[in-house]
Design a protein around this motif. Sequence first.
Motif, PDB file in Angstrom:
ATOM      1  N   TYR A  96     -11.577   3.312 -11.076  1.00 11.90           N
ATOM      2  CA  TYR A  96     -10.454   2.957 -10.366  1.00 11.90           C
ATOM      3  C   TYR A  96      -9.273   2.955 -11.246  1.00 11.90           C
ATOM      4  CZ  TYR A  96      -6.974   0.748  -7.338  1.00 11.90           C
ATOM      5  OH  TYR A  96      -5.966   0.484  -6.644  1.00 11.90           O
TER       6      TYR A  96
ATOM      7  N   SER B  60      -0.400   3.970  -2.545  1.00  4.35           N
ATOM      8  CA  SER B  60      -1.460   4.444  -2.048  1.00  4.35           C
ATOM      9  C   SER B  60      -1.393   5.648  -0.790  1.00  4.35           C
ATOM     10  CB  SER B  60      -2.710   3.684  -1.562  1.00  4.35           C
ATOM     11  OG  SER B  60      -2.944   2.875  -2.871  1.00  4.35           O
TER      12      SER B  60
ATOM     13  N   THR C  93     -10.498   3.096  -4.009  1.00  5.68           N
ATOM     14  CA  THR C  93     -10.537   1.537  -3.905  1.00  5.68           C
ATOM     15  C   THR C  93     -11.703   1.563  -4.519  1.00  5.68           C
ATOM     16  OG1 THR C  93     -10.645  -0.033  -2.725  1.00  5.68           O
ATOM     17  CG2 THR C  93     -11.849   1.773  -1.725  1.00  5.68           C
TER      18      THR C  93
ATOM     19  N   GLN D 165      -8.134  -5.207  -6.543  1.00  5.18           N
ATOM     20  CA  GLN D 165      -9.491  -4.828  -5.913  1.00  5.18           C
ATOM     21  C   GLN D 165     -10.648  -5.812  -6.022  1.00  5.18           C
ATOM     22  OE1 GLN D 165      -9.605  -1.362  -4.326  1.00  5.18           O
ATOM     23  NE2 GLN D 165      -7.599  -1.963  -4.361  1.00  5.18           N
TER      24      GLN D 165
ATOM     25  N   GLU E 155       1.090  -1.234   0.016  1.00  2.00           N
ATOM     26  CA  GLU E 155       0.093  -0.076  -0.050  1.00  2.00           C
ATOM     27  C   GLU E 155       0.650   1.364   0.035  1.00  2.00           C
ATOM     28  OE1 GLU E 155      -2.830  -0.664  -0.470  1.00  2.00           O
ATOM     29  OE2 GLU E 155      -3.226  -2.608   0.197  1.00  2.00           O
TER      30      GLU E 155
ATOM     31  N   GLN F  70     -11.241  -1.040   3.789  1.00  2.00           N
ATOM     32  CA  GLN F  70     -10.478   0.099   3.303  1.00  2.00           C
ATOM     33  C   GLN F  70     -10.898   1.049   4.141  1.00  2.00           C
ATOM     34  OE1 GLN F  70      -8.456  -0.325   0.454  1.00  2.00           O
ATOM     35  NE2 GLN F  70      -8.941  -2.443   0.919  1.00  2.00           N
TER      36      GLN F  70
END
Length: 287
Positions: free
Chosen positions: A228, A149, A161, A249, A146, A203
């Motif tokens: 996304y 992000s 997300t 995802q 991650e 999330q």
Amino acid sequence: MKMLVTGATGKLGTKVVETLLKTVPVDQLAVSVRNPEKAEGLQARGVEVRQGDFDHPETLDSSFSGIDRLLIISTDGENETRTKQHANAVAAAERASVKFITYTSIVNAKESENFLASTHKVTEEIIIKTGIPYSFLRNNWYMENETSSIQGVMAGAPWVTSARNGKVGWALQQDYAEAAATVLSGTGHENTTYELSGKLLTQEEFASKLGTVLGKEVPVQQVNDTAYADIMKGAGVPEFLLPFLVDIQKSIRAGSLSIESNDFEKLLGRPATPLSERLPQIVKGLS
């Protein structure tokens, strides 16, 4: 007893080797790497460095020769390529009369519909067929996945997300590495499977905890898969990686990583490092 770690210059492999060096005599440890020059630092510390390439099985015969306990760290790439590479490694281990194989798999590999799981399911089956005692380390998801992000959020972007309410058992690579080192160097792990997972979070829950670390509210932007992909592309993600990110995802949304377990406690005597401790480490490293 001689043990060997494959992929020892990779992110996970490096952490496994460093953990082992704290607990086992250096003369009991060897590593197999595609490019030995990348492991010169390990060689200088007394670790035996062997050249082994999963795409060239003939190199693995000498690489695995005389090894009692083997850790096969799963490779990166397309599933078909990975499956072939893993099969080459397992066959070489069998030829070398390796006595124990540890393999880094994925959570719930046998039943999972995660797009990455097919390779791991086949590899587990191949290992079982050899009759060699084994341990499967079914890792959930690396917190380090991650990083980009988190960087985006630190720069002012929302947490984007399409995973909806799917939960993930994030844990640090260091936790997974310590578990692998424990199994490889320990006893009593023959023919075992460990589902390794941190506390399951959505999330929104992840973003909330990240916001606490950053001292600000982190908005979560739930979008569809097409949006996304467009947002990731706009953020500079190479186009060839977009299908991979979207599939992640989708897999999370479908619940493929929502597998709760206390197996970290079984192996390490503690659960995975809490998110409240993990996130500050990562944020600090990105600051």
